[in-house]
Design a protein around this motif. Structure first.
Motif, PDB file in Angstrom:
ATOM      1  N   GLN A 256       4.474   0.377  17.686  1.00 54.39           N
ATOM      2  CA  GLN A 256       5.007   0.352  16.326  1.00 54.39           C
ATOM      3  C   GLN A 256       6.454  -0.090  16.335  1.00 54.39           C
ATOM      4  OE1 GLN A 256       3.986   3.614  13.843  1.00 54.39           O
ATOM      5  NE2 GLN A 256       5.339   3.008  12.169  1.00 54.39           N
TER       6      GLN A 256
ATOM      7  N   GLY B 276       9.335  -0.632  13.273  1.00 58.99           N
ATOM      8  CA  GLY B 276       9.575  -0.464  11.847  1.00 58.99           C
ATOM      9  C   GLY B 276       8.369   0.170  11.177  1.00 58.99           C
ATOM     10  N   ASN B 277       7.898  -0.450  10.075  1.00 59.50           N
ATOM     11  CA  ASN B 277       6.740   0.122   9.379  1.00 59.50           C
ATOM     12  C   ASN B 277       5.419  -0.499   9.814  1.00 59.50           C
ATOM     13  OD1 ASN B 277       6.657  -2.402   8.206  1.00 59.50           O
ATOM     14  ND2 ASN B 277       6.858  -1.697   6.095  1.00 59.50           N
ATOM     15  N   LEU B 278       5.466  -1.352  10.858  1.00 55.98           N
ATOM     16  CA  LEU B 278       4.249  -2.032  11.312  1.00 55.98           C
ATOM     17  C   LEU B 278       3.718  -1.420  12.601  1.00 55.98           C
ATOM     18  CD1 LEU B 278       2.178  -4.295  11.013  1.00 55.98           C
ATOM     19  CD2 LEU B 278       3.717  -5.771  12.329  1.00 55.98           C
ATOM     20  N   LYS B 279       2.536  -0.844  12.510  1.00 57.65           N
ATOM     21  CA  LYS B 279       1.816  -0.363  13.677  1.00 57.65           C
ATOM     22  C   LYS B 279       0.817  -1.447  14.065  1.00 57.65           C
ATOM     23  CE  LYS B 279      -0.620   3.763  15.319  1.00 57.65           C
ATOM     24  NZ  LYS B 279      -1.185   5.080  14.903  1.00 57.65           N
TER      25      LYS B 279
ATOM     26  N   GLN C 241       6.910  -7.261   9.235  1.00 54.75           N
ATOM     27  CA  GLN C 241       6.814  -5.939   8.623  1.00 54.75           C
ATOM     28  C   GLN C 241       5.809  -5.991   7.480  1.00 54.75           C
ATOM     29  OE1 GLN C 241       9.321  -2.974   9.579  1.00 54.75           O
ATOM     30  NE2 GLN C 241       8.486  -4.276  11.191  1.00 54.75           N
TER      31      GLN C 241
ATOM     32  N   LYS D 295       2.496  -1.022   1.630  1.00 56.07           N
ATOM     33  CA  LYS D 295       2.014   0.062   2.478  1.00 56.07           C
ATOM     34  C   LYS D 295       0.688  -0.254   3.161  1.00 56.07           C
ATOM     35  CE  LYS D 295       4.290   3.756  -0.171  1.00 56.07           C
ATOM     36  NZ  LYS D 295       4.101   5.024  -0.918  1.00 56.07           N
TER      37      LYS D 295
ATOM     38  N   GLU E 251      14.902  -2.077  18.861  1.00 55.69           N
ATOM     39  CA  GLU E 251      13.610  -2.738  18.684  1.00 55.69           C
ATOM     40  C   GLU E 251      13.450  -3.908  19.639  1.00 55.69           C
ATOM     41  OE1 GLU E 251      12.879  -1.697  13.931  1.00 55.69           O
ATOM     42  OE2 GLU E 251      13.944  -3.522  14.520  1.00 55.69           O
TER      43      GLU E 251
END
Length: 540
Positions: free
Chosen positions: A469, A471-474, A508, A512, A527
């Motif tokens: 992961q 940031g908000n991206l898995k 990213q 959601k 990162e």
């Protein structure tokens, strides 16, 4: 083989039924069984492309399509056409079908199958068309219409992704229906593209069919133009085809503007699809920048452009060396590449020269229109990335025009038999070819015959991956290989992770969920360190 036969038994009637409905809705004349099936492919793909903007091409879409198509097959009594055709061509149809199914059951070996075709189909079947997906993996920004068609049948009817076998069967039906025997020369050459959903095969087949229709005086301009734009939308390197059908329709047939209506709709859909997934109207060109927030990072686009130019020269020169070439050096070095690709390039120039001489002697508006279209296409491809695979269909087209009146049925059948044996042997014993042609690198990925092919197509399985992961991206990354062809989405290939690290950016989620699409942002120092650790597994 048994599985592929089962796939054909389901899909041929389904597409014929949908094609018959399409012909009724748009008042298209009945041109025969093969063109009815092609109509079904066309109609199905266009409708699914619209659907894919809103939801995935899931198994529910597939089952509804199969039921609907088969009901139409019986409603319009298409089975009578099938029965009549089979009864007239029983032996040839069954014999050649078995050969096509046999060669289509081999392992896929085209590298794009693992790095582009399968990942694209997974996204389409599980999520749909995703805004800005080129930020995740630039290659996915293409989202060819052919993979939309394949994705719609990838759950049940064709889970091994052998839709190109169906195209070859439709091509065979067309040859037998039209008794255009020269096409038997092309059929076995295309065997090597039947193991994967490669857009190259339908592009070549559909181009040859449209060409044959024009040379046999099909006057349905609306069908020819819209279908040629559909082929262009599958792979834009066939830009010559819509140009040629336009010249034919308006210079020779003197058609009216009404015939452009459906073609314009297909083109608008194609351009909008590219903007949605890539951010620009035509992949991978940075043309008409509307400033969309989901367009890829400019450094990555520049890098992609440089790689395309390096591949023009088969990586035999680096980008810095290529920049030093004069215009003559650029052409000469491309023409004289070492190995088989240099031979193909020389042959390409020679066949264009032969076609030019032929065009002068024929003094035909039709031939001149085709020649001009091919020259424009050749110049465009040469300016962007003159890889032999981008002008492969030109060899087929010119050969067709030069020898359309030469090949008798007997001669065509003999040549088909010889070539079928050669290409089946090539797939079964690839080491023999690579021994004589060591520069043919693709031969190293062909694995040969496997006994399991008799009941199901050969395929590769690789379920190993790691999850990370940023940031908000898995996201998931394949473990032990370089392509994410069986890794659960969202995936990023090691190559694009490296490019992101070099550019200092990372994709990213725009919202959601995956359906909301992707953007990119600059990475933090932490990162960047994380990506460096991920890439240690791929140092070799």
């Amino acid at each position: 083989m048994l599985y592929i036969l089962f796939m054909l038994i389901m899909l041929l009637p389904t597409l014929a039924g949908i094609g018959a409905l399409s012909a009724k809705l748009f008042t298209t004349p009945n041109f025969g069984l093969a063109l009815t099936i092609l109509n079904g492919i066309f109609f199905c793909t266009i409708i699914w492309t619209v659907f894919a903007f809103f939801f995935p091409l899931s198994i529910y879409v597939e089952i509804v399509t199969l039921i609907f198509g088969i009901l139409l097959f019986f409603y319009f009594k298409i089975y009578l056409q099938f029965w009549e055709f089979i009864s007239k061509n029983t032996f040839v149809l069954l014999f050649v079908t078995l050969i096509i199914v046999f060669v289509g059951s081999y392992y896929p070996f085209i590298l794009d199958h693992f790095g582009y075709y399968v990942p694209t189909i997974k996204w389409l079947s599980e999520v749909g068309l995703v805004k800005g997906i080129s930020n995740l993996d630039l290659m996915l920004g293409q989202m060819s219409l052919w993979h939309i068609f394949q994705a719609g049948f990838s759950h049940f009817a064709d889970s091994f992704l052998r839709i190109n076998v169906l195209v070859l069967i439709v091509y065979l039906i067309y040859i037998l229906e039209k008794k255009s025997w020269i096409h038997l020369f092309f059929l076995p050459v295309l065997f090597v593209l039947s193991q994967s959903p490669s857009p190259d095969l339908p592009v070549i087949v559909f181009s040859l069919i449209i060409l044959n229709e024009i040379f046999t005086s099909n006057k349905n301009s609306a069908f020819l133009i819209s279908f040629s734009i559909f082929v262009f939308a599958i792979k834009p390197t066939v830009i010559w085809l819509p140009m040629f059908t336009f010249f034919y329709s308006f210079i020779i047939l003197r058609g009216n503007l009404k015939s452009l209506f459906f073609g314009i709709l297909v083109m608008i859909q194609f351009l909008f699809k590219n903007i949605w997934t890539f951010g620009f109207p035509i992949f991978p060109v940075q043309f008409l920048d509307f400033g969309f927030s989901w367009k890829p990072n400019l450094d990555l686009l520049k890098n992609s452009s440089e790689i395309a130019i390096v591949k023009t020269f088969d990586t035999q020169y680096n980008y810095a060396e290529i920049l030093q070439f004069s215009s003559w050096d650029y052409f000469k070095n491309w023409l004289m590449l070492d190995g088989i690709k240099g031979i193909i390039n020389i042959f390409f120039i020679l066949i264009l020269m032969v076609f030019f001489i032929y065009t002068i002697f024929k003094k035909s508006k039709l031939i001149w229109s085709l020649f001009i279209s091919i020259i424009i296409k050749s110049i465009v491809v040469f300016l962007f990335s003159a890889q032999y695979r981008f002008f492969a269909e030109v060899f087929f087209v010119i050969f067709f025009v030069l020898f359309i009146g030469v090949f008798s049925k007997k001669l065509s059948v003999i040549i088909f038999g010889v070539l079928a044996i050669f290409f089946a042997g090539f797939l079964s014993f690839p080491s023999a070819v690579t021994t004589f042609l060591p520069s043919f690198k693709l031969g190293n990925y062909i694995t040969g015959f496997n006994a399991s092919q008799f009941y199901k197509p050969s395929y590769f399985a690789l379920k190993k991956y790691k999850t990370h992961q940023v940031g908000n991206l898995k996201f998931n990354v394949v473990d032990g290989y370089i392509y994410n062809f069986e890794t659960p989405i969202p995936t990023i290939s090691p190559h694009y992770i490296y490019e992101d690290l070099e550019a200092g950016i990372f994709p990213q989620l725009k919202g959601k969920t995956l359906q909301e699409g992707f953007i990119w942002r600059e990475m933090t120092i932490e990162e960047k360190k994380k990506l460096t650790v991920i890439l240690k597994d791929f140092q070799n």
